[in-house]
Design a protein around this motif. Structure first.
Motif, short mmCIF file in Angstrom:
data_model
loop_
_atom_site.label_atom_id
_atom_site.label_comp_id
_atom_site.label_asym_id
_atom_site.label_seq_id
_atom_site.Cartn_x
_atom_site.Cartn_y
_atom_site.Cartn_z
N PRO A 99 0.82 -1.20 0.00
CA PRO A 99 0.00 0.00 0.00
C PRO A 99 0.85 1.26 0.00
O PRO A 99 1.90 1.31 0.63
CB PRO A 99 -0.80 -0.11 1.32
N SER A 100 0.42 2.27 -0.70
CA SER A 100 1.17 3.52 -0.72
C SER A 100 0.24 4.64 -1.09
O SER A 100 -0.89 4.44 -1.53
CB SER A 100 2.32 3.44 -1.72
N GLY A 101 0.75 5.86 -0.91
CA GLY A 101 0.02 7.02 -1.36
C GLY A 101 -1.07 7.49 -0.44
O GLY A 101 -1.72 8.49 -0.73
N SER A 102 -1.29 6.83 0.65
CA SER A 102 -2.31 7.27 1.59
C SER A 102 -1.66 7.86 2.82
O SER A 102 -0.47 7.70 3.05
CB SER A 102 -3.19 6.08 2.00
N ALA A 103 -2.46 8.56 3.61
CA ALA A 103 -1.92 9.15 4.83
C ALA A 103 -1.37 8.06 5.74
O ALA A 103 -1.94 6.99 5.86
CB ALA A 103 -3.02 9.94 5.56
N VAL A 104 -0.26 8.36 6.38
CA VAL A 104 0.35 7.39 7.27
C VAL A 104 -0.39 7.42 8.60
O VAL A 104 -0.49 8.47 9.24
CB VAL A 104 1.84 7.74 7.49
N HIS A 132 1.78 -14.90 17.62
CA HIS A 132 2.11 -14.77 16.19
C HIS A 132 3.21 -13.71 16.05
O HIS A 132 3.06 -12.71 15.35
CB HIS A 132 0.87 -14.39 15.37
N ALA A 133 4.31 -13.98 16.73
CA ALA A 133 5.36 -12.96 16.91
C ALA A 133 5.92 -12.44 15.60
O ALA A 133 6.25 -11.26 15.48
CB ALA A 133 6.48 -13.52 17.78
N ALA A 134 6.05 -13.31 14.59
CA ALA A 134 6.74 -12.92 13.36
C ALA A 134 5.96 -11.93 12.52
O ALA A 134 6.50 -11.39 11.54
CB ALA A 134 7.07 -14.15 12.53
N THR A 135 4.70 -11.67 12.86
CA THR A 135 3.94 -10.69 12.08
C THR A 135 4.50 -9.28 12.26
O THR A 135 4.29 -8.41 11.42
CB THR A 135 2.46 -10.69 12.46
N VAL A 136 5.23 -9.06 13.34
CA VAL A 136 5.97 -7.81 13.53
C VAL A 136 7.43 -8.16 13.77
O VAL A 136 7.74 -9.02 14.60
CB VAL A 136 5.43 -6.99 14.73
N GLN A 137 8.31 -7.54 13.02
CA GLN A 137 9.74 -7.71 13.20
C GLN A 137 10.35 -6.35 13.48
O GLN A 137 9.80 -5.31 13.13
CB GLN A 137 10.38 -8.33 11.95
N ILE A 138 11.53 -6.37 14.11
CA ILE A 138 12.25 -5.14 14.39
C ILE A 138 13.25 -4.91 13.26
O ILE A 138 14.21 -5.68 13.11
CB ILE A 138 12.97 -5.18 15.75
N THR A 176 17.86 0.41 -3.64
CA THR A 176 17.15 -0.78 -4.12
C THR A 176 15.97 -1.18 -3.25
O THR A 176 15.23 -2.10 -3.62
CB THR A 176 18.11 -1.98 -4.25
N TRP A 177 15.79 -0.54 -2.11
CA TRP A 177 14.61 -0.82 -1.29
C TRP A 177 14.23 0.42 -0.51
O TRP A 177 15.06 1.06 0.14
CB TRP A 177 14.84 -1.97 -0.31
N LEU A 178 12.94 0.76 -0.58
CA LEU A 178 12.36 1.80 0.23
C LEU A 178 11.02 1.30 0.75
O LEU A 178 10.42 0.40 0.15
CB LEU A 178 12.15 3.08 -0.59
N PRO A 179 10.51 1.85 1.84
CA PRO A 179 9.21 1.41 2.35
C PRO A 179 8.13 1.51 1.27
O PRO A 179 8.10 2.50 0.52
CB PRO A 179 8.94 2.37 3.51
N PRO A 180 7.25 0.52 1.17
CA PRO A 180 6.17 0.58 0.18
C PRO A 180 5.32 1.83 0.29
O PRO A 180 4.84 2.35 -0.71
CB PRO A 180 5.35 -0.68 0.47
N ASN A 181 5.11 2.33 1.50
CA ASN A 181 4.31 3.53 1.70
C ASN A 181 5.13 4.75 1.29
O ASN A 181 6.05 5.17 1.99
CB ASN A 181 3.89 3.64 3.17
N THR A 182 4.79 5.33 0.14
CA THR A 182 5.59 6.44 -0.39
C THR A 182 5.62 7.65 0.54
O THR A 182 6.58 8.41 0.53
CB THR A 182 5.05 6.87 -1.76
N PRO A 209 4.69 2.11 9.91
CA PRO A 209 4.97 3.18 8.96
C PRO A 209 5.35 2.68 7.58
O PRO A 209 5.12 3.37 6.59
CB PRO A 209 6.14 3.93 9.63
N TYR A 210 5.93 1.50 7.48
CA TYR A 210 6.43 1.02 6.19
C TYR A 210 5.30 0.68 5.21
O TYR A 210 5.47 0.82 4.01
CB TYR A 210 7.31 -0.21 6.39
N THR A 211 4.18 0.21 5.72
CA THR A 211 3.07 -0.17 4.84
C THR A 211 1.84 0.71 5.01
O THR A 211 0.96 0.70 4.15
CB THR A 211 2.64 -1.62 5.12
N GLY A 212 1.74 1.44 6.11
CA GLY A 212 0.54 2.19 6.42
C GLY A 212 -0.55 1.36 7.07
O GLY A 212 -1.63 1.86 7.34
N LYS A 213 -0.26 0.07 7.32
CA LYS A 213 -1.27 -0.82 7.92
C LYS A 213 -1.29 -0.69 9.44
O LYS A 213 -0.28 -0.37 10.06
CB LYS A 213 -0.95 -2.28 7.57
N THR A 214 -2.44 -0.97 10.02
CA THR A 214 -2.55 -1.13 11.46
C THR A 214 -2.55 -2.62 11.76
O THR A 214 -3.36 -3.37 11.21
CB THR A 214 -3.83 -0.48 12.00
#
Length: 238
Positions: free
Chosen positions: A16-21, A141-147, A197-203, A129-134
């Motif tokens: 996802p990108s282009g939406s408010a963070v 389910h620890a691996a759904t969030v990584q540091i 070569t990599w930036l967060p999907p959320n522009t 912040p990287y995807t804009g998702k909550t």
């Protein structure tokens, strides 16, 4: 594994990108320009022209060099993962809580803890912040969030950390300035890539991400590749 040394076309969006963070909107996340030690939560978007000018000035101070070999790199050379005993006096160290849980507490909202503990987070809400998702995260389910290490440890190794003392490597591996809880699969897709070569999907967050990458680079006197620096400047209007 991509190496961060390829061309300067902006990395493809991976989500996802282009939406408010969400973190910027709800007031929980902090502009990295106002959070130079990484102790405040999140990574808020940089939107004003004045802040983007400050961001370009900061990024402009970053030194550049070619990326060295990965030979000899091992995660263990940066110390035990999520240690609370990083020796350099970095924030949160020696507080009785490992650095992973420190970061979950810093950025998570509505955190719940293991019975009898004020350290071990068992559930929380993360505005990634990287995807804009909550993300409604639970420890089961620890691996759904990584540091994420904003400046990846393998990248650090190739840019000069191979010559550091182990103490300094432990510091950068556990420094909250270099650590952000994010969506797990997105972090996995990043690998040890630099911004070219990599930036967060959320522009909307890419300038803030570039600032944080620069802050770590400057604190630890680690250069980035010329391609990475140019891409960082572009994210902030340079």
């Amino acid at each position: 594994m991509v190496t961060g040394c390829e061309g300067l076309a902006p990395p493809a969006d991976g989500g996802p990108s282009g939406s408010a963070v969400p973190t910027a909107a709800d007031g929980h996340a902090v502009n990295p320009l106002d959070n130079p030690d990484g102790t405040k939560p999140g990574l808020a978007a940089i939107t004003s022209s004045a802040d983007k000018a400050k961001a370009r000035s900061l990024i402009g101070k970053v030194a550049t060099k070619g990326r060295g070999p990965k030979t000899g790199y091992e995660r263990d050379k940066f110390g035990y993962a999520w240690t609370d005993s990083a020796p350099g006096g970095i924030p949160f160290s020696h507080n009785g809580c490992d650095s992973r849980n420190d970061l979950l507490k810093r950025d998570g909202e509505k955190a719940r803890f293991r019975a009898g503990s004020d350290c071990v987070v068992t559930s929380m809400t993360l505005h990634d912040p990287y995807t804009g998702k909550t993300i409604e995260w639970t420890k089961s389910h620890a691996a759904t969030v990584q540091i994420d290490h904003v400046m990846p440890l393998s990248y650090d190794w190739q840019m000069g950390a191979s010559r550091w003392s182990k103490d300094k490597r432990e510091d950068i591996a556990n420094d909250p300035l270099n650590l952000i809880p994010v969506d797990g699969p997105t972090n996995g897709a990043k690998g040890d890539s630099g911004p070219a070569t990599w930036l967060p999907p959320n522009t909307q967050i890419r300038c803030a991400y570039s600032v944080r990458f620069a802050q770590v680079s400057l604190k630890y006197d680690l250069p980035v590749t010329a391609a990475d620096k140019q891409m960082m400047l572009r994210q902030c209007g340079g």
